[in-house]
Scaffold this motif. Structure first.
Motif, PDB file in Angstrom:
ATOM      1  N   THR A 281       1.047  -1.174   0.075  1.00 38.55           N
ATOM      2  CA  THR A 281       0.019  -0.016   0.067  1.00 38.55           C
ATOM      3  C   THR A 281       1.030   1.139  -0.026  1.00 38.55           C
ATOM      4  N   GLY A 282       0.247   2.416  -0.201  1.00 35.32           N
ATOM      5  CA  GLY A 282       1.219   3.570  -0.054  1.00 35.32           C
ATOM      6  C   GLY A 282       1.722   3.583   1.353  1.00 35.32           C
ATOM      7  N   HIS A 283       2.555   4.715   1.484  1.00 35.23           N
ATOM      8  CA  HIS A 283       3.069   4.975   2.791  1.00 35.23           C
ATOM      9  C   HIS A 283       4.366   4.084   3.034  1.00 35.23           C
ATOM     10  N   GLY A 284       4.532   3.235   2.197  1.00 34.78           N
ATOM     11  CA  GLY A 284       5.712   2.210   2.408  1.00 34.78           C
ATOM     12  C   GLY A 284       5.554   1.212   3.363  1.00 34.78           C
ATOM     13  N   LEU A 285       3.978   0.523   3.095  1.00 35.02           N
ATOM     14  CA  LEU A 285       3.609  -0.557   4.053  1.00 35.02           C
ATOM     15  C   LEU A 285       3.258  -1.738   3.210  1.00 35.02           C
ATOM     16  N   LEU A 286       4.075  -2.790   3.463  1.00 33.79           N
ATOM     17  CA  LEU A 286       3.620  -4.261   2.908  1.00 33.79           C
ATOM     18  C   LEU A 286       2.887  -4.889   3.936  1.00 33.79           C
ATOM     19  N   ARG A 287       1.921  -5.710   3.104  1.00 38.38           N
ATOM     20  CA  ARG A 287       1.047  -6.747   4.069  1.00 38.38           C
ATOM     21  C   ARG A 287       1.349  -7.967   3.511  1.00 38.38           C
ATOM     22  N   SER A 288       1.439  -9.088   4.377  1.00 43.23           N
ATOM     23  CA  SER A 288       1.426 -10.531   3.818  1.00 43.23           C
ATOM     24  C   SER A 288       0.329 -11.161   4.822  1.00 43.23           C
ATOM     25  N   ALA A 289      -0.866 -11.741   4.233  1.00 41.62           N
ATOM     26  CA  ALA A 289      -1.908 -12.334   4.996  1.00 41.62           C
ATOM     27  C   ALA A 289      -1.919 -13.847   4.849  1.00 41.62           C
ATOM     28  N   ILE A 290      -1.631 -14.550   5.640  1.00 40.38           N
ATOM     29  CA  ILE A 290      -1.382 -16.065   5.759  1.00 40.38           C
ATOM     30  C   ILE A 290      -2.591 -16.996   6.245  1.00 40.38           C
ATOM     31  N   SER A 291      -3.184 -17.786   5.477  1.00 41.07           N
ATOM     32  CA  SER A 291      -4.357 -18.573   6.038  1.00 41.07           C
ATOM     33  C   SER A 291      -4.110 -19.954   5.886  1.00 41.07           C
ATOM     34  N   LEU A 292      -3.860 -20.775   6.869  1.00 42.35           N
ATOM     35  CA  LEU A 292      -3.889 -22.238   6.785  1.00 42.35           C
ATOM     36  C   LEU A 292      -5.051 -22.976   6.791  1.00 42.35           C
ATOM     37  N   LYS A 293      -5.021 -24.162   6.320  1.00 37.17           N
ATOM     38  CA  LYS A 293      -6.386 -25.045   6.239  1.00 37.17           C
ATOM     39  C   LYS A 293      -6.988 -25.097   7.412  1.00 37.17           C
ATOM     40  N   GLY A 294      -6.252 -25.538   8.573  1.00 30.89           N
ATOM     41  CA  GLY A 294      -6.869 -25.902   9.881  1.00 30.89           C
ATOM     42  C   GLY A 294      -7.191 -24.644  10.756  1.00 30.89           C
ATOM     43  N   GLY A 295      -7.193 -23.708  10.217  1.00 30.69           N
ATOM     44  CA  GLY A 295      -7.580 -22.133  10.804  1.00 30.69           C
ATOM     45  C   GLY A 295      -6.725 -21.141  11.290  1.00 30.69           C
ATOM     46  N   MET A 296      -5.434 -21.863  11.047  1.00 26.33           N
ATOM     47  CA  MET A 296      -4.245 -20.839  11.699  1.00 26.33           C
ATOM     48  C   MET A 296      -4.215 -19.658  10.669  1.00 26.33           C
ATOM     49  N   LYS A 297      -4.191 -18.406  11.108  1.00 25.44           N
ATOM     50  CA  LYS A 297      -4.123 -17.082  10.354  1.00 25.44           C
ATOM     51  C   LYS A 297      -2.883 -16.376  10.802  1.00 25.44           C
ATOM     52  N   ALA A 298      -2.122 -15.789  10.166  1.00 22.10           N
ATOM     53  CA  ALA A 298      -1.174 -14.742  10.430  1.00 22.10           C
ATOM     54  C   ALA A 298      -1.021 -13.608   9.722  1.00 22.10           C
ATOM     55  N   VAL A 299      -0.408 -12.640  10.014  1.00 24.68           N
ATOM     56  CA  VAL A 299      -0.217 -11.394   9.455  1.00 24.68           C
ATOM     57  C   VAL A 299       1.244 -11.030   9.610  1.00 24.68           C
ATOM     58  N   VAL A 300       1.911 -10.535   8.452  1.00 23.60           N
ATOM     59  CA  VAL A 300       3.181 -10.069   8.466  1.00 23.60           C
ATOM     60  C   VAL A 300       2.884  -8.785   7.746  1.00 23.60           C
ATOM     61  N   LEU A 301       3.674  -7.757   8.647  1.00 20.99           N
ATOM     62  CA  LEU A 301       3.667  -6.278   8.085  1.00 20.99           C
ATOM     63  C   LEU A 301       5.106  -5.778   8.093  1.00 20.99           C
ATOM     64  N   LEU A 302       5.149  -4.828   6.979  1.00 19.71           N
ATOM     65  CA  LEU A 302       6.410  -4.453   6.909  1.00 19.71           C
ATOM     66  C   LEU A 302       6.242  -2.816   6.780  1.00 19.71           C
ATOM     67  N   GLN A 303       7.179  -2.074   7.312  1.00 21.23           N
ATOM     68  CA  GLN A 303       7.077  -0.464   7.120  1.00 21.23           C
ATOM     69  C   GLN A 303       8.388  -0.133   6.850  1.00 21.23           C
ATOM     70  N   ALA A 304       8.377   0.427   5.612  1.00 18.88           N
ATOM     71  CA  ALA A 304       9.771   1.134   5.151  1.00 18.88           C
ATOM     72  C   ALA A 304       9.701   2.591   5.711  1.00 18.88           C
ATOM     73  N   VAL A 305      11.041   2.932   6.390  1.00 17.58           N
ATOM     74  CA  VAL A 305      11.108   4.099   6.596  1.00 17.58           C
ATOM     75  C   VAL A 305      12.428   4.804   5.899  1.00 17.58           C
ATOM     76  N   ALA A 306      12.456   5.798   5.185  1.00 18.38           N
ATOM     77  CA  ALA A 306      13.410   6.289   4.403  1.00 18.38           C
ATOM     78  C   ALA A 306      13.893   7.575   4.897  1.00 18.38           C
ATOM     79  N   ASP A 307      15.260   7.844   4.973  1.00 17.27           N
ATOM     80  CA  ASP A 307      15.904   9.076   5.114  1.00 17.27           C
ATOM     81  C   ASP A 307      16.201   9.429   3.659  1.00 17.27           C
ATOM     82  N   GLY A 308      15.219  10.656   3.328  1.00 12.59           N
ATOM     83  CA  GLY A 308      15.711  11.045   1.928  1.00 12.59           C
ATOM     84  C   GLY A 308      15.003  10.239   0.942  1.00 12.59           C
ATOM     85  N   GLY A 309      15.068  10.461  -0.307  1.00 11.90           N
ATOM     86  CA  GLY A 309      14.585   9.755  -1.327  1.00 11.90           C
ATOM     87  C   GLY A 309      13.156   9.316  -1.542  1.00 11.90           C
TER      88      GLY A 309
END
Ligand code: FUC
Length: 806
Positions: free
Chosen positions: A234-262
């Motif tokens: 998504t905008g603002h330097g954010l990544l998201r990975s949503a995991i969903s497994l058969k038995g009902g386990m769910k997970a989310v991984v989030l990444l925020q990029a923060v840059a100095d300059g550029g």
């Protein structure tokens, strides 16, 4: 440690006497010991989307682990393509299941009758049909697609830096003292640096990229996973990975990029960074294992961490890590090898004690990184696993592996890191009660060889390894040890119901065997080993194996002590004492060995990797060279017999052997096997290998080194009980001893030059050493029941110095 009061000396009297008081910490005189793993080349990054077989191939086994107790990463140190393979410790496939066979109990007496008639193979067959879990159980360690499930990778953080192909001056490292993985290299005069750590206070993995030229950072950043993940940017330097497994386990991984300059822009499902001067990547993750609000948790953690500066994140991380890590320092002399990269050092096979010191601290580092309060215990791979199907499901094996994981926790001053395991044991109580009723018609709780995060406590699907009820008793040893080292009665009161219920299960389940009327568990096994019956067949299910005696002896003694300490349940204590007296005795077999089974069977595999029958020598304490010399001799004969037939072939087996030799007070043998562990069962990233990678050997080896330097299982603190000739001088600070003590030791020319003991409460202290020591200088009254045994009353917080007479 004996708790009777010894010489009574007031704090005032002691200090008035002048000199015993608090003295400055012992100075290290040996060369500084390396606390860094380092390499001249990146770990080979597999092509994107590669299937998961590569875990035991080259790359991952060179990558370096960071972890905050629940979130972890394997840092490859790639240049153009960097990969941080991610894990979250609760990300399991599978689900809760009812695997108890309610009809099992109706077959118990039949199995027992066959065993007591010596019809072992018939007993095995009935057990295999009628007394195992319902369903496929662990699916022979391949349970990813079954209800049992498997621990899984969380995916990868991938950083691509085009134009970095021609790099020089490459170096990557893992500093154990800062818990930071670093990568440095130069491209066309620009110096690049990446630092990655897993912060416990920030609940995040933090990577910072810097370059010596402003505005030089141009790269792409992605999250990916082999399967079952939806990744978006998504905008603002954010990544998201949503995991969903058969038995009902769910997970989310989030990444925020923060840059100095550029600038940061979205490129496909990833981010593109252009012309930044510094780049910070924050990764958080959570699963729905504990809470349905997992996304909110990951999100809140991400926002908090992203709003902190790198310096603030780093210093909070350092404080949190060093508070644990720096409690113990170890120097074992000679460190010539440290000038070589770690992978080469491991290959040289030279006997460098500094490598052992590094291995010791790496073990402590791994425990801090994979087991922090509030999380799950370190599993078969700690928390680092790159695959969907982790070997043996990356689960919890209670017939050696998870106990070994926690052997170093108390002695190496990481009691907090023990807690996830202790809590996990408690969590097995509820499902374990159902299992106790279904299979044994008993109250109390029980667990067998394997468990997952879903509360699996049934016997495993095949009895030769799965029919192991004594596991519950072994787990309870950990609850007790946490008390022994701390002497914290409030804690003991809290865990007492777990111990009591476990003891009750065994009191109900022990049954009389017909030949001697000994009380035995039946059916049982001597973990994973087999024997030859009188008619030449191979059996495994048996009754009353020697290990059961060791475990039950331990459990019952501890429960008896607990009833005294807590002033409770005198009747239970009497029942336990009565049962203790009727357990099978230790028997010496035809080779002079400690017999593994109730009969002196022939062994199809005399070099078997499990050392189960030596439990009473280690990790139990019933057999000691001074207390039970005949049994110690028999234990030694058993160990030598195992070794003569190729024992110690797996990493953890070798590590157990180190501990056993240490308990036999044979430092040279312990060192021989420690070297075999270092140079035979250690991967380039210093992970232990079974093979494949299994972390227990790391922890067992670390504990073995502590055991060579300090023991406290026989009611006394024993300084340098198993010092090898090859470690002539050294020092250790901050080891813990049972009874509530902390101990420092310095030695030179294989003799103690100085030691110090500090008690966490006023109590009697008994200190044994090979060399005659005295409390120096002090007015503290000392008794000397034996020339090398000092007994005195230690006051809380006072550091008592011991030194040879001048
Ligand atoms: C036990 C051992 C194996 C392996 C497995 C994870 O079953 O006997 O060698 O370590 O655990």
């Amino acid at each position: 440690m004996a708790r009777s009061r010894g010489p009574r000396i007031s704090r005032r009297g002691l200090l008035a006497g002048g000199a015993a008081a608090i003295v400055a910490p012992a100075m290290h005189t040996e060369p500084p010991q390396p606390l860094e793993l380092w390499y001249r080349q990146p770990a080979e990054v597999p092509p994107a989307g590669a299937a998961n077989e590569w875990q035991n191939g080259s790359g991952w086994l060179h990558a370096l682990p960071v972890g905050n107790g629940s979130l972890g990463a394997m840092v490859y140190g790639g240049v153009v393509d960097e990969r941080c393979q991610l894990n979250e410790q609760s990300l399991w496939s599978g689900e809760r299941q009812d695997s108890d066979d309610a009809a099992a109990f109706s077959h118990l007496s039949e199995i027992r009758a066959l065993l007591f008639a010596g019809r072992y193979v018939d007993a095995l067959n009935v057990t295999a049909k009628r007394f195992v879990c319902r369903g496929p159980g662990s699916s022979s360690g391949n349970g990813a697609a079954a209800q049992y499930g498997s621990y899984e990778t969380l995916g990868d953080l991938l950083i691509t830096s085009p134009g970095h192909e021609r790099f020089t001056n490459y170096r990557r490292s893992l500093n154990l003292d800062s818990a930071i993985a670093s990568v440095q290299y130069t491209v066309e005069g620009v110096r690049w640096r990446r630092q990655t750590f897993a912060s416990a206070p920030a609940a995040a993995i933090v990577t910072q990229i810097t370059a010596s030229t402003p505005g030089a950072i141009t790269c792409t950043v992605r999250l990916s996973r082999i399967e079952a993940a939806q990744t978006s940017a998504t905008g603002h330097g954010l990544l998201r990975s949503a995991i969903s497994l058969k038995g009902g386990m769910k997970a989310v991984v989030l990444l925020q990029a923060v840059a100095d300059g550029g600038s940061i822009s979205v490129e496909g499902t990833g981010l593109r960074i252009d012309g930044a001067t510094a780049l910070r990547l924050i990764v958080t993750a959570a699963t729905n294992y504990r809470s349905d609000a997992y996304e909110e948790v990951a999100d809140a953690n991400l926002r908090r961490a992203a709003s902190s500066s790198f310096a603030a994140l780093r210093s909070a991380h350092l404080r949190s890590h060093r508070r644990l890590f720096r409690r113990v320092s170890l120097r074992l002399g000679a460190n010539g090898g440290a000038a070589q990269p770690t992978d080469e050092w491991l290959k040289t096979g030279t006997a460098d004690p500094a490598l052992a010191a590094l291995y010791f601290q790496f073990g402590r580092y791994l425990l801090i990184s994979s087991s922090r309060p509030g999380g799950l215990p370190a599993n078969l791979q700690g928390l680092w696993a790159a695959t969907i199907q982790t070997p043996w499901n990356g689960d919890y094996h209670h017939d050696i592996n998870d106990e070994m994981n926690y052997w170093p926790a108390e002695p190496t001053n990481l009691a907090e890191c023990h807690k996830p395991f202790l809590q996990y044991i408690d969590s097995l109580r509820k499902p374990g009660r159902k299992t106790a009723a279904a299979y044994y018609g008993s109250s109390g709780w029980v667990v067998h060889t394997i468990s997952n995060v879903w509360g699996f406590t049934s016997p495993g699907e095949w009895p030769s390894w799965g029919q192991y009820p004594a596991a519950a008793g072994w787990l309870c040893q950990h609850l007790w040890e946490h008390y022994e080292f701390s002497q914290d009665r409030a804690y003991l009161r809290r865990v007492w119901p777990i111990l009591r219920e476990c003891a009750e299960f065994f009191l109900n389940t022990l049954t009389e065997e017909p030949s001697h009327n000994w009380l035995v568990l039946a059916p049982s096994i001597s973990p994973e080993n087999s024997f030859r019956t009188a008619d030449g067949q191979v059996g495994s299910v048996c009754y009353g194996p020697t290990m059961d005696t060791g475990i039950l002896h331990n459990l019952f003694e501890h429960c008896i002590q607990a009833t005294h300490t807590l002033g409770e349940d005198a009747a239970l204590s009497r029942r336990l004492r009565h049962a203790l007296d009727r357990l099978p005795p230790y028997q010496v077999g035809r080779f002079g060995q400690l017999q593994e089974w109730i009969e002196d069977f022939e062994e199809p595999e005399p070099g078997h990797r499990h050392m189960s029958h030596l439990f009473a020598l280690h990790p139990g304490s019933q057999i000691t060279p001074r207390g039970t010399p005949d049994l110690a001799r028999a234990a030694r004969a058993s160990l030598e017999r195992r070794l003569a037939h190729g024992g110690g072939a797996t990493g953890w087996s070798r590590a157990w052997i180190v501990n056993l030799w240490a308990r036999l007070e044979n430092g040279n043998e312990a060192w021989t096997h420690l070297k075999a562990l270092l140079h035979g069962s250690t991967l380039p990233n210093m992970f232990d290998t079974h093979p494949p990678f299994q972390i227990d050997g790391n922890f067992g080896g670390c504990a073995g080194i502590a055991e060579m330097l300090l023991q406290s299982h026989a009611g006394e603190i024993h300084l340098l009980p198993a010092l090898p000739d090859a470690w002539p001088s050294g020092s250790v600070r901050g080891l813990r001893a049972r009874g509530g003590f902390e101990v420092d030791i310095t030695w030179s020319r294989n003799r103690i030059t100085e030691a110090a003991v500090t008690a966490n409460a006023d109590r009697v202290c008994r200190v044994r050493s090979v060399r005659r020591l005295q409390l120096a200088p002090s007015s503290t009254a000392v008794q000397r029941p034996e020339p090398n045994l000092l007994v005195f009353h230690a006051l809380r917080g006072v550091r008592y110095l011991l030194a040879p007479p001048t």
